[in-house]
Design a protein around this motif. Structure first.
Motif, mmCIF file in Angstrom:
data_model
loop_
_atom_site.group_PDB
_atom_site.id
_atom_site.type_symbol
_atom_site.label_atom_id
_atom_site.label_comp_id
_atom_site.label_asym_id
_atom_site.label_seq_id
_atom_site.Cartn_x
_atom_site.Cartn_y
_atom_site.Cartn_z
ATOM 1 N N THR A 181 0.837 -1.193 0.000
ATOM 2 C CA THR A 181 0.000 0.000 0.000
ATOM 3 C C THR A 181 0.875 1.248 0.000
ATOM 4 O O THR A 181 2.079 1.180 0.246
ATOM 5 C CB THR A 181 -0.907 0.023 1.233
ATOM 6 O OG1 THR A 181 -0.086 0.153 2.408
ATOM 7 C CG2 THR A 181 -1.734 -1.256 1.331
ATOM 8 N N ARG A 182 0.243 2.416 -0.224
ATOM 9 C CA ARG A 182 0.987 3.676 -0.200
ATOM 10 C C ARG A 182 1.610 3.903 1.171
ATOM 11 O O ARG A 182 2.768 4.340 1.274
ATOM 12 C CB ARG A 182 0.068 4.841 -0.554
ATOM 13 C CG ARG A 182 -0.310 4.900 -2.015
ATOM 14 C CD ARG A 182 -0.854 6.269 -2.375
ATOM 15 N NE ARG A 182 -2.043 6.605 -1.598
ATOM 16 C CZ ARG A 182 -2.588 7.813 -1.548
ATOM 17 N NH1 ARG A 182 -2.032 8.804 -2.219
ATOM 18 N NH2 ARG A 182 -3.679 8.033 -0.853
ATOM 19 N N ASP A 183 0.861 3.631 2.242
ATOM 20 C CA ASP A 183 1.388 3.837 3.592
ATOM 21 C C ASP A 183 2.560 2.902 3.877
ATOM 22 O O ASP A 183 3.527 3.294 4.561
ATOM 23 C CB ASP A 183 0.279 3.616 4.624
ATOM 24 C CG ASP A 183 -0.773 4.727 4.596
ATOM 25 O OD1 ASP A 183 -0.441 5.820 4.092
ATOM 26 O OD2 ASP A 183 -1.906 4.486 5.051
ATOM 27 N N GLU A 184 2.480 1.664 3.373
ATOM 28 C CA GLU A 184 3.589 0.720 3.576
ATOM 29 C C GLU A 184 4.841 1.193 2.848
ATOM 30 O O GLU A 184 5.956 1.098 3.378
ATOM 31 C CB GLU A 184 3.176 -0.672 3.101
ATOM 32 C CG GLU A 184 2.151 -1.345 4.022
ATOM 33 C CD GLU A 184 1.574 -2.619 3.440
ATOM 34 O OE1 GLU A 184 1.003 -3.410 4.215
ATOM 35 O OE2 GLU A 184 1.679 -2.828 2.209
ATOM 36 N N ILE A 185 4.662 1.707 1.628
ATOM 37 C CA ILE A 185 5.812 2.216 0.876
ATOM 38 C C ILE A 185 6.416 3.432 1.576
ATOM 39 O O ILE A 185 7.645 3.572 1.672
ATOM 40 C CB ILE A 185 5.397 2.561 -0.567
ATOM 41 C CG1 ILE A 185 5.127 1.273 -1.351
ATOM 42 C CG2 ILE A 185 6.482 3.388 -1.262
ATOM 43 C CD1 ILE A 185 6.344 0.376 -1.538
ATOM 44 N N LYS A 186 5.566 4.319 2.114
ATOM 45 C CA LYS A 186 6.066 5.478 2.853
ATOM 46 C C LYS A 186 6.901 5.026 4.046
ATOM 47 O O LYS A 186 7.964 5.592 4.330
ATOM 48 C CB LYS A 186 4.897 6.341 3.325
ATOM 49 C CG LYS A 186 4.217 7.139 2.234
ATOM 50 C CD LYS A 186 3.071 7.960 2.820
ATOM 51 C CE LYS A 186 2.334 8.731 1.739
ATOM 52 N NZ LYS A 186 1.184 9.498 2.307
ATOM 53 N N ALA A 187 6.417 4.018 4.757
ATOM 54 C CA ALA A 187 7.145 3.512 5.928
ATOM 55 C C ALA A 187 8.470 2.889 5.512
ATOM 56 O O ALA A 187 9.503 3.097 6.180
ATOM 57 C CB ALA A 187 6.278 2.495 6.669
ATOM 58 N N ILE A 188 8.469 2.125 4.420
ATOM 59 C CA ILE A 188 9.711 1.494 3.935
ATOM 60 C C ILE A 188 10.708 2.551 3.514
ATOM 61 O O ILE A 188 11.899 2.487 3.871
ATOM 62 C CB ILE A 188 9.392 0.534 2.772
ATOM 63 C CG1 ILE A 188 8.643 -0.700 3.286
ATOM 64 C CG2 ILE A 188 10.671 0.113 2.057
ATOM 65 C CD1 ILE A 188 8.120 -1.610 2.191
ATOM 66 N N VAL A 189 10.259 3.554 2.755
ATOM 67 C CA VAL A 189 11.158 4.616 2.302
ATOM 68 C C VAL A 189 11.754 5.345 3.502
ATOM 69 O O VAL A 189 12.951 5.681 3.524
ATOM 70 C CB VAL A 189 10.410 5.604 1.376
ATOM 71 C CG1 VAL A 189 11.266 6.841 1.095
ATOM 72 C CG2 VAL A 189 10.035 4.918 0.075
ATOM 73 N N GLY A 190 10.947 5.592 4.533
ATOM 74 C CA GLY A 190 11.441 6.281 5.720
ATOM 75 C C GLY A 190 12.443 5.477 6.512
ATOM 76 O O GLY A 190 13.273 6.049 7.238
ATOM 77 N N ALA A 191 12.398 4.151 6.384
ATOM 78 C CA ALA A 191 13.299 3.283 7.149
ATOM 79 C C ALA A 191 14.573 2.926 6.391
ATOM 80 O O ALA A 191 15.498 2.350 6.968
ATOM 81 C CB ALA A 191 12.566 2.009 7.552
ATOM 82 N N LEU A 192 14.629 3.260 5.110
ATOM 83 C CA LEU A 192 15.789 2.878 4.303
ATOM 84 C C LEU A 192 17.034 3.655 4.707
ATOM 85 O O LEU A 192 16.973 4.865 4.951
ATOM 86 C CB LEU A 192 15.498 3.119 2.817
ATOM 87 C CG LEU A 192 14.611 2.100 2.108
ATOM 88 C CD1 LEU A 192 14.213 2.612 0.738
ATOM 89 C CD2 LEU A 192 15.314 0.747 1.998
ATOM 90 N N GLU A 193 18.159 2.954 4.716
ATOM 91 C CA GLU A 193 19.442 3.595 4.975
ATOM 92 C C GLU A 193 20.562 2.690 4.479
ATOM 93 O O GLU A 193 20.356 1.508 4.167
ATOM 94 C CB GLU A 193 19.618 3.876 6.474
ATOM 95 C CG GLU A 193 19.568 2.620 7.345
ATOM 96 C CD GLU A 193 19.674 2.932 8.829
ATOM 97 O OE1 GLU A 193 19.723 4.140 9.162
ATOM 98 O OE2 GLU A 193 19.720 1.992 9.640
#
Length: 415
Positions: free
Chosen positions: A188-200
């Motif tokens: 979902t859009r919210d899941e992608i937002k969470a993944i993008v925010g956690a990427l490093e």
């Protein structure tokens, strides 16, 4: 070519009879073929007469078994330079499906009814509809190779009513395979937002490229800096890395394409290029590593040695940990030391990110998507046909007949 009746007595003194077709084959060799019934002898004689005249007849005694023809088929596939993964799939179909069921059958005995019987056996022994179709395609390819070698006249697989059967198989596959669902198969859009925010770290540019460019895992693993144009904000797909980590061209012409990338991917790739882990090419007098300069031909997402990154590493060290960190998880039956459920990543394959990219391309701008037409979505994904795109993602396209749009159309028509 002649047909005669042969009679004899068995050991118990009972009279027996059979019908013998006596003929000369295309190589000038005399052949005898025996039948229990005259109508079968007549049918064979009529067919053989035409085949001998056209130079295509192959006698049973000169025919090879399917297993023997399969060995020639595999050798041809290897000699013509097919990808290892393709040859490996052919070999699996031969060894696991074709060989055990009909491997000892003579090619000349493989008729259309025999093919239908083979299909039934495949299903009865637990093969899925999709696997049955794939195995039959491989068997048809095997017979085509045998035809070119003069081992068989007919390709019974291709004689079978292909159009009707193809439609039937597709309908059966659709029944077995449900549509891709957002939140189940597509993040979902919210899941992608969470993944993008956690990427490093090192996985950030790779996962961002997968999300916002829709590249296949093989294309990500084979991507070169040479094919990344950060100034024009686009990626050119010219090669891929197969499951054996061998570099080759995309499987289809449509796979070679240009994909635009948004600023978040451009910036991530610029940062990654500056921090690029260059391969060690030697050591100096103080035993310090000497690293190669960043060259255009280097892989963008190479491993520490500058070689193709393993897909399992990308999933197990990149995709799964970032989902757990972002809370994109599902509960399992396992528990930790405190008795709390152990979460696991919700999406276990890179293709889930490609599915999201497709949905992002399709969704309307007011829903946070790009609102691209089907043909452009096909080109972005590198599908060989629009049929493939619509079969997989057709249900995601806006219908254009919701309440607001219907009201607007009514006002436009009636004033």
């Amino acid at each position: 070519m002649s047909i005669r009746k042969r009679t004899w007595e068995d050991k118990d003194g009972n009279e027996k009879s059979a019908w013998v077709v006596d003929y000369i084959d295309t190589k000038g060799k005399r052949r005898l073929k025996t039948f229990a019934k005259k109508k079968d002898a007549d049918s064979f004689s009529a067919t053989a007469k035409v085949e001998v005249r056209e130079g295509t007849h192959v006698a049973d005694s000169a025919s090879a078994t399917i297993k023997a023809a399969g060995a020639f088929w595999i050798a041809t596939a290897e000699a013509t330079g097919l990808e290892r993964s393709t040859v490996d799939q052919y070999r699996q179909h031969l060894n696991l499906h074709i060989g055990p069921l009909i491997g000892d059958t003579l090619l000349s005995k493989l008729t259309v009814p025999a093919i239908r019987d083979f299909e039934d056996k495949l299903r009865e022994t637990g093969r899925s509809t999709a696997m049955v179709r794939k195995v039959l395609v491989s068997l048809g390819s095997l017979l085509a190779d045998a035809q070119e070698r003069g081992l068989v006249v007919r390709n019974a697989v291709r004689e079978k009513s292909r159009a009707r059967q193809k439609g039937k198989n597709r309908r059966q596959e659709r029944r077995q395979k449900s549509r891709l669902k957002v939140g189940v198969d597509i993040p979902t859009r919210d899941e992608i937002k969470a993944i993008v925010g956690a990427l490093e770290g090192r996985w950030r540019p790779l996962v961002l490229t997968a999300i916002f460019a829709g590249l296949r895992a093989s294309e990500l693993r084979g991507l070169r800096w040479l094919d990344v144009d950060l100034d024009k904000r686009e990626i050119h797909i010219h090669q891929r890395a197969d499951r054996f980590n061998d570099i080759g061209r995309p499987k289809s012409e449509a796979g070679e394409r240009t994909v635009p990338i948004p600023p978040i991917v451009v910036n991530a790739l610029k940062e990654w290029q500056l921090a690029y882990s260059r391969p060690i090419i030697g050591r100096d007098d103080d035993n310090k590593p000497i690293r190669d300069d960043v060259k255009a031909a280097h892989l963008v997402f190479a491993n520490g040695s500058g070689n193709v990154e393993n897909l399992a590493n990308i999933i197990n060290r990149g995709l799964i940990p970032v989902q757990i960190k972002a809370g994109v998880t599902v509960e399992t039956e396992g528990v930790d030391e405190d008795g709390k459920p152990l979460p696991t990543a919700k999406y276990t394959g890179m293709h889930a990110l490609r599915h999201f990219y497709a949905s992002w391309c399709i969704n309307r701008s007011q829903d946070g998507g790009l609102g691209l037409p089907p043909k452009v979505v096909q080109e972005r994904l590198g599908h060989s046909s629009i049929v493939m795109t619509m079969d997989v993602y057709g249900h995601l396209f806006p219908r254009g007949d919701d309440a607001d749009e219907l009201a607007a159309a009514e006002r436009s028509l009636l004033g």
